[in-house]
Design a protein around this motif. Structure first.
Motif, short mmCIF file in Angstrom:
data_model
loop_
_atom_site.label_atom_id
_atom_site.label_comp_id
_atom_site.label_asym_id
_atom_site.label_seq_id
_atom_site.Cartn_x
_atom_site.Cartn_y
_atom_site.Cartn_z
N VAL A 253 -23.83 -64.42 28.91
CA VAL A 253 -22.79 -63.30 29.19
C VAL A 253 -22.49 -62.39 27.99
O VAL A 253 -22.63 -61.14 28.06
N TYR A 254 -22.74 -63.11 26.62
CA TYR A 254 -22.61 -62.48 25.53
C TYR A 254 -23.57 -61.42 25.27
O TYR A 254 -23.33 -60.09 24.88
N PHE A 255 -24.73 -61.88 25.30
CA PHE A 255 -25.98 -60.76 25.14
C PHE A 255 -26.05 -59.70 26.02
O PHE A 255 -26.49 -58.53 26.05
N SER A 256 -25.60 -60.04 27.24
CA SER A 256 -25.78 -59.02 28.57
C SER A 256 -24.87 -57.76 28.16
O SER A 256 -24.92 -56.92 28.13
N ILE A 257 -23.46 -58.35 27.94
CA ILE A 257 -22.60 -57.14 27.48
C ILE A 257 -23.04 -56.53 26.14
O ILE A 257 -22.64 -55.52 26.33
N ALA A 258 -23.61 -57.10 25.02
CA ALA A 258 -23.97 -56.65 24.08
C ALA A 258 -24.93 -55.49 24.25
O ALA A 258 -24.70 -54.36 23.83
N GLU A 259 -26.01 -55.74 25.30
CA GLU A 259 -26.91 -54.84 25.61
C GLU A 259 -26.32 -53.70 26.27
O GLU A 259 -26.88 -52.55 26.14
N ALA A 260 -25.53 -54.04 27.34
CA ALA A 260 -24.89 -52.95 28.00
C ALA A 260 -24.01 -51.84 27.09
O ALA A 260 -24.17 -50.67 27.63
N LEU A 261 -23.47 -52.37 26.34
CA LEU A 261 -22.69 -51.59 25.11
C LEU A 261 -23.62 -50.83 24.38
O LEU A 261 -23.31 -49.54 24.28
N THR A 262 -24.66 -51.40 24.08
CA THR A 262 -25.79 -50.63 23.17
C THR A 262 -26.03 -49.48 24.16
O THR A 262 -26.55 -48.35 23.45
N ASN A 263 -26.84 -49.62 25.23
CA ASN A 263 -27.35 -48.92 26.23
C ASN A 263 -26.28 -47.84 26.49
O ASN A 263 -26.53 -46.52 26.37
N ALA A 264 -24.99 -48.00 26.52
CA ALA A 264 -23.74 -47.06 26.88
C ALA A 264 -23.77 -46.24 25.52
O ALA A 264 -23.79 -44.84 25.73
N ALA A 265 -23.80 -46.73 24.49
CA ALA A 265 -23.74 -45.88 23.14
C ALA A 265 -25.08 -45.06 23.06
O ALA A 265 -24.92 -43.97 22.56
N LYS A 266 -26.15 -45.50 23.16
CA LYS A 266 -27.27 -44.74 23.00
C LYS A 266 -27.81 -43.55 23.96
O LYS A 266 -27.99 -42.70 23.48
N HIS A 267 -27.45 -44.00 25.16
CA HIS A 267 -27.90 -43.07 26.14
C HIS A 267 -27.13 -42.50 27.27
O HIS A 267 -27.42 -41.55 28.00
N SER A 268 -25.79 -43.15 27.38
CA SER A 268 -25.05 -42.43 28.64
C SER A 268 -24.15 -41.32 28.30
O SER A 268 -23.49 -40.87 28.96
N ARG A 269 -23.77 -41.10 27.02
CA ARG A 269 -22.79 -40.39 26.43
C ARG A 269 -21.53 -40.61 26.98
O ARG A 269 -20.69 -39.79 27.17
#
Length: 435
Positions: A349-365
């Motif tokens: 769960v931790y690494f899934s949330i970390a990856e989701a936040l990273t993707n949001a910061a990089k790609h989602s604006r």
């Protein structure tokens, strides 16, 4: 900026989880179980036909409106979830009566996003084998219930016939076929009541046998399911490790390695100038020193991505707070965990949330993210990450979302990603707390 909600006092620890395997040795012949089965069958004999009448009405309306008006599709979708409701009721009824310890029947969801995901979700629900087994059990129970009502009527008629002498020795017609005079009426009535009671007891026993045969899988089926689950989890673990190795190699090759090469070149240049131009050599050494600090920071971040020590030391709540504080976009945390889960579940769960936040910061604006984490009633660890970005995220082999799916699958859980064009993007993961 990170906003963390103020959490209420932790509730008491949840009771120990039940065994994942259904109980195949439940004693269905106990007097309590037989009496409960007879009472429930009589009730189903009264309401079951009405339920099936409603289901067939939905089916007829859906098929009839399918070609004339597209609303027929909506009616058929409603039929699918009406069947799910009947199946849920039937399994809950049998679970309360016998305690087979069957896994909870839950609504199935598709990992596909958008309208295609909605259609796929309805299709998955329509072909759910556990749902259809429960429907089959409800059908059999309804038929047995109608028979039970007839037997209850026979018992009542037999008892009335047995006590008929109290009201006078009037001749009685036995189902219009045989005329009973004198003591024959009470004797036939008592015999009929005894036979009907015996038939009711046999019906209650038959109900338990059929319910166990329909809903409780055999030992061979359980072993096959466990083997399939193990294969899926092993494949997810292998794929997750492969994606993680690729990410580490990329981060080392594109980040730390060029920086270390640059530091070496800077120090070599400083060495050549140390005698002729000491001031320039000092500046180069200072530059190398700053680059070294940056390389150490990158290595720490890389190590944190491999293993978060705070997660093991202080738990998921503290680890997510630290993760949110480092996020490039504001994160609202709502974490309510009454107890610690297994290391594998928390890590997934931790690494899934970390990856989701990273993707949001990089790609989602995205301007904001919200993270919710709960322990559900069935003992699973559930997390949801939602951002207000542009959406359109897709699972690409070797990408971040692919890593989330593989890591969660390896932990025995499920992941659902919904990211329509225009947003929002939602990542939802569920992992068994004791995985």
């Amino acid at each position: 900026m990170t906003t963390a909600s103020v959490l209420p006092p932790s509730p008491p620890p949840l009771p120990a989880l039940r065994s994942a395997a259904p109980r195949t040795s439940v004693r269905i012949s106990s007097p309590g179980h037989v009496a409960g089965a007879i009472a429930q069958l009589a009730a189903l004999g009264a309401i079951g036909p009405a339920v099936f009448g409603g289901l067939f009405s939905l089916l007829g309306a859906g098929v009839g409106l399918l070609f004339a008006v597209l609303i027929g599709v909506v009616v058929l979708a409603g039929l699918v979830y009406a069947l799910y409701a009947v199946a849920w009721f039937e399994q809950a009824r049998l679970e309360g009566l016998y305690g087979f310890e069957l896994p909870a029947l839950r609504v199935r969801r598709s990992p596909k996003p958008g309208f295609v995901g909605v259609l796929h979700t309805i299709w998955l629900q329509a072909i759910d084998p556990r749902q259809w087994r429960a429907i089959a059990s409800f059908t059999v129970s309804t038929v047995l219930g109608v028979v039970a009502l007839l037997l209850v009527g026979a018992v009542a008629w037999g008892l009335a016939l047995a006590v008929s002498p109290i009201f006078g020795w009037t001749p009685v017609s036995f189902f219009g076929l045989l005329r009973l005079n004198g003591v024959a009426g009470p004797l036939v009535g008592a015999l009929l009541a005894l036979v009907a009671v015996g038939a009711l007891v046999g019906l209650g026993l038959l109900h338990g046998v059929l319910a166990r045969a329909i809903l409780v899988p055999s030992r061979e089926a359980l072993l096959e399911e466990q083997a399939r689950t193990s294969d899926t989890r092993r494949a997810g673990a292998v794929r997750a490790a492969e994606v993680e190795r690729t990410r580490i190699e990329r981060d080392l090759h594109d980040g730390v390695q060029p920086r270390l090469v640059s530091i070496g070149m800077t120090l070599g240049l400083a060495q050549t100038k140390i005698d002729d131009d000491p001031e320039a050599a000092k500046a180069l050494v200072a530059e190398a020193h700053a680059s070294t600090k940056s390389a150490i920071t990158e290595l720490r971040q890389l190590a944190r991505g491999i293993h978060a020590s705070v997660l093991e030391d202080r738990g998921l709540d503290a680890a997510l707070s630290a993760l949110a504080s480092r996020s490039h976009i504001p994160v609202t945390l709502d974490v309510r965990l009454p107890r610690r889960c297994s290391r594998a579940a928390e890590a997934a769960v931790y690494f899934s949330i970390a990856e989701a936040l990273t993707n949001a910061a990089k790609h989602s604006r995205a301007g904001n993210c919200r993270v919710d984490v709960r322990v559900r009633d069935d003992g699973s660890l559930w997390a949801r990450v939602e951002d207000d970005g542009l959406g359109g995220a897709r699972i690409v082999p070797g990408g971040g979302l692919d890593g989330i799916v593989n890591r969660v699958t390896a932990a025995g859980g499920t992941a659902r990603i919904d990211s329509p064009q225009g947003g929002p993007t939602t990542v939802e993961v569920t992992v068994p707390c004791a995985s």
